[in-house]
Design a protein around this motif. Structure first.
Motif, PDB file in Angstrom:
ATOM      1  N   LEU A  64       0.843  -1.196   0.000  1.00 24.10           N
ATOM      2  CA  LEU A  64       0.000   0.000   0.000  1.00 24.10           C
ATOM      3  C   LEU A  64       0.883   1.253   0.000  1.00 24.10           C
ATOM      4  O   LEU A  64       1.030   1.935   1.010  1.00 24.10           O
ATOM      5  N   GLN A  65       1.463   1.543  -1.124  1.00 26.99           N
ATOM      6  CA  GLN A  65       2.386   2.652  -1.353  1.00 26.99           C
ATOM      7  C   GLN A  65       3.800   2.294  -0.913  1.00 26.99           C
ATOM      8  O   GLN A  65       4.552   1.703  -1.663  1.00 26.99           O
ATOM      9  N   HIS A  66       4.194   2.617   0.304  1.00 28.25           N
ATOM     10  CA  HIS A  66       5.598   2.519   0.706  1.00 28.25           C
ATOM     11  C   HIS A  66       5.980   1.118   1.156  1.00 28.25           C
ATOM     12  O   HIS A  66       5.135   0.293   1.500  1.00 28.25           O
ATOM     13  N   GLY A  67       7.289   0.872   1.174  1.00 26.90           N
ATOM     14  CA  GLY A  67       7.849  -0.310   1.815  1.00 26.90           C
ATOM     15  C   GLY A  67       8.962   0.167   2.726  1.00 26.90           C
ATOM     16  O   GLY A  67       8.853   1.215   3.358  1.00 26.90           O
ATOM     17  N   ALA A  68      10.049  -0.586   2.799  1.00 27.70           N
ATOM     18  CA  ALA A  68      11.251  -0.084   3.464  1.00 27.70           C
ATOM     19  C   ALA A  68      11.951   0.841   2.467  1.00 27.70           C
ATOM     20  O   ALA A  68      12.170   0.463   1.321  1.00 27.70           O
ATOM     21  N   GLU A  69      12.283   2.051   2.901  1.00 29.82           N
ATOM     22  CA  GLU A  69      12.805   3.058   1.974  1.00 29.82           C
ATOM     23  C   GLU A  69      14.107   3.673   2.488  1.00 29.82           C
ATOM     24  O   GLU A  69      14.220   4.885   2.660  1.00 29.82           O
ATOM     25  N   PRO A  70      15.143   2.863   2.756  1.00 32.88           N
ATOM     26  CA  PRO A  70      16.381   3.410   3.327  1.00 32.88           C
ATOM     27  C   PRO A  70      17.121   4.364   2.401  1.00 32.88           C
ATOM     28  O   PRO A  70      17.908   5.197   2.870  1.00 32.88           O
ATOM     29  N   GLY A  71      16.875   4.284   1.086  1.00 37.48           N
ATOM     30  CA  GLY A  71      17.593   5.147   0.156  1.00 37.48           C
ATOM     31  C   GLY A  71      16.855   6.408  -0.229  1.00 37.48           C
ATOM     32  O   GLY A  71      17.363   7.197  -1.038  1.00 37.48           O
ATOM     33  N   SER A  72      15.678   6.644   0.338  1.00 37.42           N
ATOM     34  CA  SER A  72      14.886   7.816  -0.052  1.00 37.42           C
ATOM     35  C   SER A  72      15.476   9.095   0.539  1.00 37.42           C
ATOM     36  O   SER A  72      16.158   9.085   1.565  1.00 37.42           O
ATOM     37  N   LYS A  73      15.175  10.215  -0.117  1.00 41.08           N
ATOM     38  CA  LYS A  73      15.705  11.504   0.333  1.00 41.08           C
ATOM     39  C   LYS A  73      15.172  11.873   1.710  1.00 41.08           C
ATOM     40  O   LYS A  73      15.911  12.413   2.547  1.00 41.08           O
TER      41      LYS A  73
END
Length: 222
Positions: A64-73
């Motif tokens: 539902l949209q996001h997951g794990a996002e360690p590389g996002s700004k």
């Protein structure tokens, strides 16, 4: 026991909390392939799989949209501007995890709802509950706005209304590789022609049982 007896081709894990890791451990013990199991939104975060580790490898879940996002700004900004200055209030290693991103997006939507309300009712003023509701029902977060807040690649644009509180019906699938979640699909959009009548039927029944009066389209314009 039911899984062993029925021998299904695939299993949908409609779970929450400890029942998710328990189900995965049981699947490992009985030899049911974890790559034939898919969990719902509440069964696809790190606490659901980390204690099972490699035993859960191959398991997938909806995001539902996001997951794990360690590389996002937005995560990099949080580490550089908050944790690097000793102002973080939670474990640094959890920044960017599935549950962290869930909370971060919820906080962002709340702030943007108040900001939208202030555009109508007075910038800098304290918003009432009804005014904040109006703001949350009139969000219009396009890609440019999301990129500016550091959410590029994390979520798709969201536009809400009085008649549509969800605002977005896009999902992705991510898969546990034994140590971390990685996306295993592109974006999928739900079929509102199928789901919308079901939502309206269920919500109408709930309103009738609770003796609630749904707002009319004209009231939504207020």
């Amino acid at each position: 026991l039911q899984i062993r007896q029925a021998r299904p081709d695939n299993v949908l894990l409609w779970g929450w909390g400890v029942m998710n890791s328990t189900a995965l451990k049981e699947a490992q013990a009985t030899g049911f392939p974890r790559d034939k199991m898919m969990g719902i939104w509440w069964a696809g975060a790190e606490p659901d799989v980390k204690d099972v580790g490699m035993g859960a490898k191959g398991y997938t879940a909806l995001t539902l949209q996001h997951g794990a996002e360690p590389g996002s700004k937005v995560v990099k900004d949080m580490l550089d501007l908050v944790h690097a200055k000793g102002q973080g209030t939670g474990p640094k290693e959890e920044v960017g995890s599935v549950l962290y991103m869930r909370g971060l997006i919820s906080a962002m939507l709340g702030v943007e709802g108040v900001r939208k309300a202030q555009e109508r009712y007075g910038k800098g003023k304290v918003m009432t509950g009804e005014q904040t509701r109006w703001g949350l029902e009139n969000l219009n977060l396009d890609q440019k706005m999301l990129d500016g807040m550091g959410f590029a690649g994390v979520m798709r644009p969201v536009q809400t209304s009085c008649l549509d509180h969800m605002g977005s019906s896009w999902v992705r699938v991510h898969q546990w590789d034994g140590a971390k979640w990685t996306f295993s699909s592109d974006w999928y959009q739900s079929d509102d022609k199928v789901l919308r009548p079901m939502v309206m039927l269920a919500s109408g029944k709930y309103a009738e049982e609770k003796k609630l009066t749904p707002r009319t389209p004209d009231q939504c314009k207020m």
